[in-house]
Design an enzyme around this catalytic site. Sequence first.
Site, PDB file in Angstrom:
ATOM      1  N   TYR A 166       0.807  -1.229   0.000  1.00  0.00           N
ATOM      2  CA  TYR A 166       0.000   0.000   0.000  1.00  0.00           C
ATOM      3  C   TYR A 166       0.836   1.274   0.000  1.00  0.00           C
ATOM      4  CZ  TYR A 166      -3.533  -3.409   1.304  1.00  0.00           C
ATOM      5  OH  TYR A 166      -4.351  -4.506   1.327  1.00  0.00           O
ATOM      6  N   ASN A 200     -10.455   1.154   6.898  1.00  0.00           N
ATOM      7  CA  ASN A 200     -11.860   1.054   7.284  1.00  0.00           C
ATOM      8  C   ASN A 200     -12.086   0.995   8.793  1.00  0.00           C
ATOM      9  OD1 ASN A 200     -12.028   0.871   4.536  1.00  0.00           O
ATOM     10  ND2 ASN A 200     -12.930  -1.157   4.486  1.00  0.00           N
ATOM     11  N   HIS A 207      -4.605   5.899  -1.986  1.00  0.00           N
ATOM     12  CA  HIS A 207      -5.346   5.781  -0.728  1.00  0.00           C
ATOM     13  C   HIS A 207      -4.473   6.097   0.481  1.00  0.00           C
ATOM     14  CE1 HIS A 207      -9.297   4.897   0.613  1.00  0.00           C
ATOM     15  NE2 HIS A 207      -9.124   3.658   1.022  1.00  0.00           N
ATOM     16  N   ASP A 222      -7.235  10.938   1.365  1.00  0.00           N
ATOM     17  CA  ASP A 222      -7.431  11.061  -0.085  1.00  0.00           C
ATOM     18  C   ASP A 222      -8.882  11.395  -0.422  1.00  0.00           C
ATOM     19  OD1 ASP A 222      -7.827   8.263   0.907  1.00  0.00           O
ATOM     20  OD2 ASP A 222      -8.565   7.942  -1.129  1.00  0.00           O
ATOM     21  N   ASN A 225     -14.479   5.320   3.669  1.00  0.00           N
ATOM     22  CA  ASN A 225     -14.655   4.394   4.788  1.00  0.00           C
ATOM     23  C   ASN A 225     -13.799   4.735   6.005  1.00  0.00           C
ATOM     24  OD1 ASN A 225     -16.661   2.885   3.560  1.00  0.00           O
ATOM     25  ND2 ASN A 225     -15.178   1.600   2.498  1.00  0.00           N
ATOM     26  N   TYR A 280      -5.824  -0.611   9.264  1.00  0.00           N
ATOM     27  CA  TYR A 280      -6.391  -0.561   7.917  1.00  0.00           C
ATOM     28  C   TYR A 280      -7.426   0.553   7.903  1.00  0.00           C
ATOM     29  CZ  TYR A 280      -3.769  -4.621   6.544  1.00  0.00           C
ATOM     30  OH  TYR A 280      -2.735  -5.464   6.275  1.00  0.00           O
TER      31      TYR A 280
END
Length: 187
Positions: free
Chosen positions: A14, A66, A19, A91, A112, A64
Site C-alpha cells: 500500500y 476502514n 489511498h 485522499d 470508509n 487498515y
Amino acid sequence: MKLIIGLGNPGKPYEHTRHNIGFDVIDELANRWNAPLNQTKFNGMYATVHRPEGKVILLKPLTYMNLSGECVRPLMDYFDIEIEDIIVIYDDLDLETGKLRLRGKGSAGGHNGIKSLIQHLGTQEFNRIRVGVSRPPAGMKVADYVLAKFSKEDQPIVKEALEKSCDAVETALTKPFLEVMNKFNGA
C-alpha cells in the site's frame, strides 16, 4: 496538544498509493520535524514532537483504513486530546489530483476511513485536509484505482500537494482552522 492523523493502510503493497496519501503527509511532516514514528499504542504508529507551539502527535493508524477510528479514539482518550485539536488527512476522489480542500466538518462522503472516525468519535465536526487523487478512468474499479500508485506524470503534482498539506498543518498549529482553510483551500 494537537493530534495530526494521516489515513492509509499498513504494509508494503500500500505504500505511496493514492489511498495512502494521508500516511505520506505524516511521513513528510516527520521528515521535516526530524521526528521518526517510533512509538506504538492502540494499533497506531506515532511520534510525539515538542514544537514551539506545543506538543504534537503525528499518527498513522495501523488498523487498515476502514477501522481507523478503532485506533484514533483510544489514543485521543489516553492523551486527553479534544476533537478541536485533531486534523485528519486523507485522499479524496472528488478533487483533482494534488488539490487540497480543508474543512471543519462534514459527512464521510463515501470514504470508509472517515466513516469509521465519525462512528468512533461520535461527531462529524473535526478538522480535515482532503488531498485530491481524481476519479479513476472509465471502466476501472475504484478499489483498484485508489490502491494503485500515482502515475509518473502526477509525481510532481503529488509532491507539491504533500508540501502544501504540511504547510497547512504547520499553519494550523498557530492559527484558527478557519483562517487556515481560507489560505489553503484550492491550493
